[in-house]
Design a protein around this motif. Structure first.
Motif, PDB file in Angstrom:
ATOM      1  N   PHE A  52     -23.840 -30.619 -16.929  1.00 50.25           N
ATOM      2  CA  PHE A  52     -23.394 -32.016 -16.998  1.00 50.25           C
ATOM      3  C   PHE A  52     -22.221 -32.250 -17.945  1.00 50.25           C
ATOM      4  CE2 PHE A  52     -27.994 -32.131 -16.028  1.00 50.25           C
ATOM      5  CZ  PHE A  52     -27.918 -32.692 -14.758  1.00 50.25           C
ATOM      6  N   GLY A  53     -21.951 -31.297 -18.832  1.00 50.04           N
ATOM      7  CA  GLY A  53     -20.871 -31.478 -19.790  1.00 50.04           C
ATOM      8  C   GLY A  53     -19.647 -30.645 -19.463  1.00 50.04           C
ATOM      9  N   LEU A  55     -18.983 -28.608 -16.934  1.00 47.98           N
ATOM     10  CA  LEU A  55     -18.512 -28.664 -15.550  1.00 47.98           C
ATOM     11  C   LEU A  55     -17.659 -29.901 -15.309  1.00 47.98           C
ATOM     12  CD1 LEU A  55     -18.554 -27.222 -12.867  1.00 47.98           C
ATOM     13  CD2 LEU A  55     -20.639 -28.470 -12.266  1.00 47.98           C
ATOM     14  N   ASP A  56     -18.065 -31.008 -15.907  1.00 43.85           N
ATOM     15  CA  ASP A  56     -17.299 -32.248 -15.762  1.00 43.85           C
ATOM     16  C   ASP A  56     -15.919 -32.110 -16.414  1.00 43.85           C
ATOM     17  OD1 ASP A  56     -17.181 -35.118 -14.994  1.00 43.85           O
ATOM     18  OD2 ASP A  56     -17.032 -35.403 -17.159  1.00 43.85           O
ATOM     19  N   GLU A  57     -15.874 -31.463 -17.596  1.00 41.11           N
ATOM     20  CA  GLU A  57     -14.600 -31.240 -18.291  1.00 41.11           C
ATOM     21  C   GLU A  57     -13.695 -30.323 -17.477  1.00 41.11           C
ATOM     22  OE1 GLU A  57     -15.053 -29.915 -22.315  1.00 41.11           O
ATOM     23  OE2 GLU A  57     -16.757 -31.223 -22.686  1.00 41.11           O
ATOM     24  N   ILE A  59     -13.680 -29.823 -14.156  1.00 38.39           N
ATOM     25  CA  ILE A  59     -13.173 -30.528 -12.974  1.00 38.39           C
ATOM     26  C   ILE A  59     -12.025 -31.456 -13.355  1.00 38.39           C
ATOM     27  CG2 ILE A  59     -13.759 -32.243 -11.194  1.00 38.39           C
ATOM     28  CD1 ILE A  59     -16.572 -31.014 -11.139  1.00 38.39           C
ATOM     29  N   GLU A  60     -12.156 -32.102 -14.523  1.00 38.20           N
ATOM     30  CA  GLU A  60     -11.095 -33.000 -14.992  1.00 38.20           C
ATOM     31  C   GLU A  60      -9.819 -32.225 -15.308  1.00 38.20           C
ATOM     32  OE1 GLU A  60     -10.304 -36.270 -18.562  1.00 38.20           O
ATOM     33  OE2 GLU A  60     -12.334 -35.592 -18.125  1.00 38.20           O
ATOM     34  N   SER A  63      -8.012 -31.355 -12.053  1.00 40.90           N
ATOM     35  CA  SER A  63      -7.981 -32.482 -11.110  1.00 40.90           C
ATOM     36  C   SER A  63      -6.750 -32.491 -10.215  1.00 40.90           C
ATOM     37  CB  SER A  63      -8.084 -33.807 -11.873  1.00 40.90           C
ATOM     38  OG  SER A  63      -7.002 -33.940 -12.788  1.00 40.90           O
ATOM     39  N   TYR A  69     -11.753 -25.721  -7.037  1.00 39.09           N
ATOM     40  CA  TYR A  69     -13.136 -25.241  -7.069  1.00 39.09           C
ATOM     41  C   TYR A  69     -13.199 -23.715  -6.961  1.00 39.09           C
ATOM     42  CZ  TYR A  69     -14.725 -30.049  -6.804  1.00 39.09           C
ATOM     43  OH  TYR A  69     -14.967 -31.371  -7.091  1.00 39.09           O
ATOM     44  N   PHE A 243     -25.453 -37.798 -23.466  1.00 39.27           N
ATOM     45  CA  PHE A 243     -24.632 -38.377 -22.395  1.00 39.27           C
ATOM     46  C   PHE A 243     -24.768 -39.890 -22.295  1.00 39.27           C
ATOM     47  CE2 PHE A 243     -24.950 -33.931 -21.162  1.00 39.27           C
ATOM     48  CZ  PHE A 243     -23.616 -33.662 -20.923  1.00 39.27           C
TER      49      PHE A 243
END
Length: 245
Positions: A52-53, A55-57, A59-60, A63, A69, A243
């Motif tokens: 949740f942490g 992976l989100d960073e 992807i950003e 972007s 991916y 979060f």
């Protein structure tokens, strides 16, 4: 004080807090059950932070990149395989039938330390960059970092059996300074989002390997210990709180 100085201060304090928690663990009583509790807590935090942490960073960071991916998968796999390779270099630690074997804990502490040094370096770079834009947001990120560093620091120090010399001293020094060094690196050589994404992806792969093939193995061996499950639940609560901040 400028935003840049605040960024350096936050990253320096992360290391100081990490050092404080390391030495605090030397005075804990009933370390066996506490260590079992921490293994469960660390497992939840590492999986939560990774999924949740980090992976989100990642992807950003990717972007605006084609085949993002695929790039994420490749460098996460590289981090995973790199940790597997390092794992094979460390003396075998699965021969003992004891539930929490001391050599196994030393092995985990080394593997975790290597991953956390890289993670802290990237985190320091990220924290410094965020603080340049907003001191308030940087401070919130600083609080989140020291929160999830607590179980890491305690687990490492307990598994090192409180001995701070030789290889242990080198590992602890790298752990304490890695966040600050990350900030200094960004200050001197600005990292692009692409490079930052690669570093975080490698870190994610290392975190996944350690969580699934090292810590989870210890948790299974302690499946009848109630502190095991209390630690997992506590870790889930920590992840949720992180979060929500």
């Amino acid at each position: 004080m400028t935003n840049s100085m605040y960024g350096l201060l936050f990253t320096f304090l992360v290391g100081i807090f990490f050092l404080f928690v390391l030495f605090l663990s030397k005075y804990l009583k009933n370390k066996k059950n506490f260590l079992v509790f921490l293994l469960g807590l660390t497992f939840s935090v590492m999986i939560g932070m990774g999924v949740f942490g980090l992976l989100d960073e990642i992807i950003e960071c990717f972007s605006n990149v084609k085949y993002s991916y695929l790039i994420i998968f490749v460098f996460t796999l590289i981090g995973f395989l790199l940790t597997l390779f390092i794992d094979k270099l460390v003396p075998d630690h699965h021969d003992s039938e004891s539930k929490i074997d001391k050599d196994n804990l030393m092995h985990i502490s080394i593997m975790t330390s290597l991953a956390i040094v890289i993670h802290n370096f990237v985190e320091g770079a990220s924290l410094y960059t965020v603080t340049l834009n907003s001191v308030k947001t940087g401070f919130l990120m600083f609080l989140a970092i020291i929160l999830h560093n607590i179980p890491f620091a305690l687990t490492i120090m307990l598994s090192l059996k409180g001995k701070i010399k030789g290889r242990n001293l080198f590992l602890l020094t790298a752990l304490v300074l890695s966040t600050f060094v990350g900030a200094i690196f960004v200050r001197l050589f600005a990292l692009t989002d692409f490079v930052l994404g690669i570093l975080i992806s490698v870190t994610l792969g290392m975190i996944l390997y350690i969580s699934l093939f090292e810590i989870l193995d210890e948790i299974v061996h302690e499946k009848n210990n109630k502190y095991n499950y209390l630690g997992i639940i506590a870790g889930l609560i920590v992840v949720i709180l992180m979060f929500l901040v």
